[in-house]
Design an enzyme around this catalytic site. Structure first.
Site, mmCIF file in Angstrom:
data_model
loop_
_atom_site.group_PDB
_atom_site.id
_atom_site.type_symbol
_atom_site.label_atom_id
_atom_site.label_comp_id
_atom_site.label_asym_id
_atom_site.label_seq_id
_atom_site.Cartn_x
_atom_site.Cartn_y
_atom_site.Cartn_z
ATOM 1 N N HIS A 61 0.854 -1.191 0.000
ATOM 2 C CA HIS A 61 0.000 0.000 0.000
ATOM 3 C C HIS A 61 0.892 1.243 0.000
ATOM 4 O O HIS A 61 2.026 1.211 0.481
ATOM 5 C CB HIS A 61 -0.890 0.020 1.239
ATOM 6 C CG HIS A 61 -1.968 -0.999 1.238
ATOM 7 N ND1 HIS A 61 -3.105 -0.876 2.002
ATOM 8 C CD2 HIS A 61 -2.099 -2.177 0.569
ATOM 9 C CE1 HIS A 61 -3.889 -1.925 1.808
ATOM 10 N NE2 HIS A 61 -3.297 -2.730 0.947
ATOM 11 N N GLU A 63 0.890 3.848 1.844
ATOM 12 C CA GLU A 63 1.349 4.240 3.174
ATOM 13 C C GLU A 63 2.539 3.406 3.618
ATOM 14 O O GLU A 63 3.515 3.933 4.170
ATOM 15 C CB GLU A 63 0.231 4.072 4.212
ATOM 16 C CG GLU A 63 -1.007 4.874 3.944
ATOM 17 C CD GLU A 63 -2.078 4.080 3.190
ATOM 18 O OE1 GLU A 63 -1.753 3.461 2.152
ATOM 19 O OE2 GLU A 63 -3.239 4.087 3.630
ATOM 20 N N CYS A 91 -6.291 1.887 5.788
ATOM 21 C CA CYS A 91 -6.964 0.649 6.186
ATOM 22 C C CYS A 91 -6.431 0.192 7.549
ATOM 23 O O CYS A 91 -5.546 0.824 8.139
ATOM 24 C CB CYS A 91 -6.728 -0.423 5.134
ATOM 25 S SG CYS A 91 -5.008 -1.013 5.078
ATOM 26 N N CYS A 94 -2.569 -0.441 7.521
ATOM 27 C CA CYS A 94 -1.797 0.798 7.463
ATOM 28 C C CYS A 94 -1.962 1.626 8.731
ATOM 29 O O CYS A 94 -1.000 2.217 9.219
ATOM 30 C CB CYS A 94 -2.176 1.600 6.231
ATOM 31 S SG CYS A 94 -1.704 0.760 4.697
#
Length: 167
Positions: A61, A63, A91, A94
């Protein structure tokens, strides 16, 4: 969670535009257009965009990639005093990483009502049971961030529809 949609500071808007640029890279690579930057002081120390498709990695991801780059830049996993700017509400995975990295603040653009863990479904960064809390600001350039995602998924659905037999 503080919504800053109408009161975003110029620095917040500036760094969110950098995160949007990262999201456009993800879009060009065929991934969900989410981008992130980590800032310490006035310096960007980490950048990232979704790379799940390119890397075949469910943890790639924006992040996570930006946090890893930021930690490498400062030579420590502790990112205290840093702010993460990300185009979509983080999410669960993260959000947990934000706490573990000891970030001071997270600023995100679009909310994620289906998977958001920074105010929508869960409030992981502000959970008092954890050993660190992260300040959250939402809604910075939310229209631009949301439109990029909405357009991406609309194109993906249209493409899937035309690829179905008998369409």
């Amino acid at each position: 969670m503080k919504n800053h949609a109408d009161i975003a500071t110029e620095p917040d808007a500036h760094y969110m535009r950098l995160a949007l640029n990262e999201a456009l890279i993800a879009l060009d690579e065929g991934d969900v257009p989410v981008g992130a930057v980590v800032v310490r002081g006035e310096r960007v120390i980490g950048r990232g965009h979704n790379q799940r498709e390119r890397l075949n990695d469910p943890t790639a991801h924006a992040e996570m990639i930006a946090l890893t780059a930021g930690a490498a830049s400062v030579g420590s996993w502790r990112l205290d005093g840093c702010t993460l700017y990300v185009t979509l509400e983080p999410c669960v995975m993260c959000a947990g990483a934000l706490v573990l990295a000891r970030l001071q603040r997270v600023v995100f653009g679009a909310i994620d009502p289906k998977a958001g863990a920074c105010g929508s479904l869960y409030q992981i960064p502000s959970d008092v049971r954890l050993n660190h809390r992260v300040d959250i600001a939402s809604g910075v350039l939310s229209a631009e961030c949301g439109r990029l995602l909405t357009d991406f998924f609309a194109r993906r659905r249209a493409s899937a529809k035309t690829e179905q037999p008998g369409s």
